[in-house]
Design an enzyme around this catalytic site. Sequence first.
Site, mmCIF file in Angstrom:
data_model
loop_
_atom_site.group_PDB
_atom_site.id
_atom_site.type_symbol
_atom_site.label_atom_id
_atom_site.label_comp_id
_atom_site.label_asym_id
_atom_site.label_seq_id
_atom_site.Cartn_x
_atom_site.Cartn_y
_atom_site.Cartn_z
ATOM 1 N N TYR A 199 0.821 -1.214 0.000
ATOM 2 C CA TYR A 199 0.000 0.000 0.000
ATOM 3 C C TYR A 199 0.858 1.269 0.000
ATOM 4 O O TYR A 199 0.408 2.320 -0.443
ATOM 5 C CB TYR A 199 -0.904 0.038 1.239
ATOM 6 C CG TYR A 199 -2.252 -0.613 1.051
ATOM 7 C CD1 TYR A 199 -2.350 -1.957 0.692
ATOM 8 C CD2 TYR A 199 -3.424 0.111 1.254
ATOM 9 C CE1 TYR A 199 -3.589 -2.557 0.539
ATOM 10 C CE2 TYR A 199 -4.667 -0.491 1.103
ATOM 11 C CZ TYR A 199 -4.745 -1.813 0.741
ATOM 12 O OH TYR A 199 -5.973 -2.408 0.594
ATOM 13 N N LYS A 221 3.371 -15.292 1.812
ATOM 14 C CA LYS A 221 3.699 -16.148 0.679
ATOM 15 C C LYS A 221 5.216 -16.324 0.668
ATOM 16 O O LYS A 221 5.911 -15.841 -0.243
ATOM 17 C CB LYS A 221 3.203 -15.516 -0.620
ATOM 18 C CG LYS A 221 1.696 -15.557 -0.783
ATOM 19 C CD LYS A 221 1.171 -16.885 -1.314
ATOM 20 C CE LYS A 221 1.524 -17.084 -2.775
ATOM 21 N NZ LYS A 221 1.096 -18.435 -3.247
ATOM 22 N N ASP A 240 -2.621 -18.153 0.395
ATOM 23 C CA ASP A 240 -3.648 -18.748 -0.472
ATOM 24 C C ASP A 240 -4.274 -19.966 0.208
ATOM 25 O O ASP A 240 -5.499 -20.111 0.264
ATOM 26 C CB ASP A 240 -3.077 -19.090 -1.865
ATOM 27 C CG ASP A 240 -1.818 -19.942 -1.814
ATOM 28 O OD1 ASP A 240 -1.222 -20.085 -0.723
ATOM 29 O OD2 ASP A 240 -1.428 -20.479 -2.868
ATOM 30 N N ASP A 245 -6.311 -7.270 3.747
ATOM 31 C CA ASP A 245 -7.462 -6.649 3.090
ATOM 32 C C ASP A 245 -8.335 -7.729 2.460
ATOM 33 O O ASP A 245 -9.560 -7.733 2.628
ATOM 34 C CB ASP A 245 -6.949 -5.665 2.023
ATOM 35 C CG ASP A 245 -8.074 -4.871 1.384
ATOM 36 O OD1 ASP A 245 -8.998 -4.460 2.108
ATOM 37 O OD2 ASP A 245 -8.024 -4.677 0.153
ATOM 38 N N ASP A 267 -12.160 -9.365 4.058
ATOM 39 C CA ASP A 267 -13.443 -9.300 3.347
ATOM 40 C C ASP A 267 -14.075 -10.683 3.252
ATOM 41 O O ASP A 267 -15.284 -10.841 3.443
ATOM 42 C CB ASP A 267 -13.271 -8.725 1.932
ATOM 43 C CG ASP A 267 -13.574 -7.233 1.885
ATOM 44 O OD1 ASP A 267 -13.396 -6.560 2.923
ATOM 45 O OD2 ASP A 267 -13.990 -6.742 0.815
HETATM 46 C C1 IPM Z 1 -10.529 -1.477 3.845
HETATM 47 C C2 IPM Z 1 -10.764 -0.802 2.526
HETATM 48 C C3 IPM Z 1 -9.657 0.212 2.294
HETATM 49 C C4 IPM Z 1 -8.372 -0.557 2.119
HETATM 50 C C5 IPM Z 1 -9.895 1.171 1.131
HETATM 51 C C6 IPM Z 1 -11.213 1.898 1.239
HETATM 52 C C7 IPM Z 1 -8.752 2.153 0.993
HETATM 53 O O1 IPM Z 1 -10.876 -1.754 1.514
HETATM 54 O O2 IPM Z 1 -10.431 -0.784 4.863
HETATM 55 O O3 IPM Z 1 -10.438 -2.712 3.862
HETATM 56 O O4 IPM Z 1 -8.064 -1.083 1.035
HETATM 57 O O5 IPM Z 1 -7.638 -0.653 3.105
HETATM 58 MG MG MG Z 2 -10.910 -3.773 2.188
#
Ligand code: IPM
Ligand code: MG
Length: 368
Positions: A142, A192, A225, A249, A253
């Site tokens: 990032y 990884k 993975d 990230d 999710d």
């Molecule tokens: C998260 C989001 C952020 C990230 C975005 C909105 C910059 O996806 O907090 O997971 O990628 O960190």
């Molecule tokens: Mg995210």
Amino acid sequence: MSNPSLLILPGDGIGPEVMAEVRKVITWYGDKRDLAFDVSEDLVGGAAYDVHGTPLHDDTMARAQEVDAVLLGAVGGPKYDDLDFSIKPERGLLRLRKEMDLFSNLRPAQCFDALADFSSLKKDVVAGLDMMIVRELTSGVYFGEPRGIFKEGNERVGINTQRYTESEIDRVARSAFELARRRGNKVCSMEKANVMESGVLWREIVQKVHDEDYQDVELTHMYADAGLMQIVRWPKQFDVIVTDNLFGDLLSDAAAMLTGSLGMLPSASLGLPMDNGRPKALYEPVHGSAPDIAGQGMANPIACILSFAMALRYSFDQGDEAERLEQAVEKVLADGLRTADLLGEEGVTPVSTNEMGNAIVAALDASL
Ligand code: IPM
Ligand code: MG
């Protein structure tokens, strides 16, 4: 002694609506538990851009550095899609993370019994699930340099750099081990190392921190993975997962979806301790600004309310009060109250954002 200070940044979309419900909970703790906070409020994201032409004013940044904890709603919306990358609402959030040095991002994936049917996985796979992803938040691909889109011969090349120093890995590993000691005492580290040097170093340093200072905690390693495959196969094998910024990230999710609704999940982003011993901290729901349902009383305030519960636990050392709040949320769900994102089952009671907040405050009252 003065009250602990909270900076509230409601942001955009459903942010202000869900934050209004959190405010009721904060007020309740002041009135009923003698836990008063000095609350101030400011702008972030598109809301700040509309007024100041920047998604985070320097004064707001400075205030965030001074308070005991920041509570953020959500940022972003279609209105800002065409803005330059450097002033998009999301940049306000990334700046807060980076300048407050919030390197340890705690993302719980917890399945409430009343909602186990909402998961895309079988009920017995997710019922009772309680795992925590610790995502490194201020480094890795990032932020690594060099980055950009460059000319190379007669074509362009897009470059980002995965980069981790030993000390960056060391500090996030420590935060994961400390957390595990307060939970199930297990850490699984994911990278990884089979293809990335940064992963080799990651594995080595996590192991070293463990062997030197946390031998009482069970440590395993997985390639990310295979780890994600295990998260969807049998998530209950995990307690704490520690991983880098990008893998975290993705993994978070996927883990969030196991629990059925993004409207339920809180997060904490923690930095180094301040002079008063509290970590720099920002708490926010995992969900976004949901512009499509904003302003209609449809949003689920639970993720934001549970983010305040995390603040009680991690910033204010009020673990019992955090549990009280989490149990109040469980109670209203068990009673069948559902905001629009959770409708579908028979026999539930649809409620608005406002009604959900009031019901949680009533459940808090009932807990006394
Ligand atoms: C998260 C989001 C952020 C990230 C975005 C909105 C910059 O996806 O907090 O997971 O990628 O960190
Ligand atoms: Mg995210």
